[in-house]
Write an enzyme that holds these catalytic residues in place. Sequence first.
Site, PDB file in Angstrom:
ATOM      1  N   SER A 267     -49.548  28.150  99.769  1.00 37.83           N
ATOM      2  CA  SER A 267     -50.185  27.079  99.457  1.00 37.83           C
ATOM      3  C   SER A 267     -50.899  27.194  98.358  1.00 37.83           C
ATOM      4  CB  SER A 267     -50.586  26.258 100.529  1.00 37.83           C
ATOM      5  OG  SER A 267     -51.787  26.872 101.310  1.00 37.83           O
ATOM      6  N   ASP A 268     -52.068  28.176  98.587  1.00 32.94           N
ATOM      7  CA  ASP A 268     -52.968  28.299  97.703  1.00 32.94           C
ATOM      8  C   ASP A 268     -52.482  28.794  96.188  1.00 32.94           C
ATOM      9  OD1 ASP A 268     -52.815  30.611  98.924  1.00 32.94           O
ATOM     10  OD2 ASP A 268     -55.038  30.769  99.363  1.00 32.94           O
ATOM     11  N   CYS A 269     -51.688  29.610  96.564  1.00 31.83           N
ATOM     12  CA  CYS A 269     -51.096  30.396  95.374  1.00 31.83           C
ATOM     13  C   CYS A 269     -49.949  29.496  94.523  1.00 31.83           C
ATOM     14  CB  CYS A 269     -50.385  31.612  95.679  1.00 31.83           C
ATOM     15  SG  CYS A 269     -51.221  32.982  96.595  1.00 31.83           S
TER      16      CYS A 269
END
Length: 552
Positions: A267-269
């Site tokens: 998700s954060d990537c």
Amino acid sequence: NSVPPEMWLLPNWFPFHPGRMWCHCRMVYLPMGYLYGSRFVYKDAETDGIILSLRKELYCESYDTIPWTKTRHLVAEMDNYSPIPRFMEIAQNCLARYEEWAIFQPFKRYVRKFGLKFCAEYMAAEDLQTNFINIGPVNKALNTLSAFHVANNDINHPTVKNHMMRVPDYLWVAEDGMKMQGYNGSQCWDTSFAIQAIAECHLLDEFPSLSKKVWSYLERTQILSTETSMSCVAFQYESAHLRDKYYRHVSKGGWPFSTSAHGWPISDCTGEGLKAVLVLEKSLLISDAVASESLRGIDQTRLQDAVNILLTYQNEDGGWATYENNRGFGWYEQLNPSEVFGDIMIDYSYVECSMASMTGLAAFHKIYPNFRSKEIEFSIQLGRDFMRSIQREDGSWYGSWACCFCYGCWFGVEGLIQSGESPSSPAIQRCCKFLLSRQRSNGGWGEDFTSCYDKDYAENGMASYGDEGSGVVNTAWALLALSEAKCDNIDAVRRGVQYLMKRQLPCGDWPQEGIAGVFNRACGITYTSYRNLFPIWALGRCSETYGDTLGL
């Protein structure tokens, strides 16, 4: 202890099905269950010189004299970060009886062969989806050994060879020798941050070759989104049927931590990758190169795929986890067998994943307001509520993936403000107050890995690995948060900027100090690029925010 592969045969609705575990936990359980259930033994173990040497090196007493059954719960106190809960200890003792008592053997023999068959199929799917890299080094080693066993111990089997060719992906020659990495790199993660830092410093057009290379890298790294990746066998596993069978979240459109070949979007990537593409899109240099076809374009459909996957990642609590939605329950931690890691059994929502996902959605929404507009706005609002709910009483956020509170505060402040929160809001002001209270006399900030381990700010954490208790990376994170919040304590910001300027080396580099990253509370991660990209970013943002008022 028993690791029964037949657990995979339970119905998916079963409260503790392995498919409900966090993917890293799940993908380690998978080959461990296969190797345990098949009772794998290396046939030359008693004569192989390397094996015999390792036995002497690893054990204080003679290997042949160790009573393995009696040492099932033995662990060194210094390694026992997450003591096995009493419930899990009882469960392991019950499973030991299941393995030994004659009454269970007919049933066990019958179901185990089906469990082993599924494990072999599942590992083969993971191998193909990740181009034999696998999700991490632990299951990489175990999958390789399992593939060797499936191939009837044929070291020349194509599957075994494919595995062996990917082993170097995890090897890293550091200043103090060869190491096995915790991942096959952090290429996409570091690159996404670096290009955003350069863009915020208004330097994209000053480094045209760099900007073009980053665009090309991000274009080809978006998972299952290029012509090449969609023609490979991994793309076949994106079908709903196979994703359901092998417990995989949607992958198409996401960005990875490392490389496209790794195959696992996060998700954060994905959020940071999306933001990196969007800032590059604004560059005339990049838009002209795409228009002239000297660079491959990233069409709007691919950006929408990234948005779609970010929306699917959001948990019921409003936050975002790592690789997939939370599928289990908090009580799963009562079954944590690791001893060395905390909070590994399910995929929790984190401030870092939530900030990156929210700000990615917000940045996209500003440029493309007509795509899933209401859903994006609602998702961002839920995310803001979640971020406020996990802020600690002292105003800080706990960072789960780096050291630690300075990092968490940057994500918390940036996530809230970029998604619409006013810098004057109580949540932002409380965080600024927390950071200002932790500034050291030399102008910097410093904490280390023990902040993550103890979940308490390590006031003197950088005493041994930084400069008079401060560190360049922690200081950069604190300044990024304060300048995003437009902190009115100009003197504090000035002193932080002066600290970073003082610590820069004559070559332009900043010194490598203590470990900046962390994994599951108790495992440190070295990010060698952090010492440069975050100070550059912080100096650029402070200059942009405060200008001549800093008097530097």
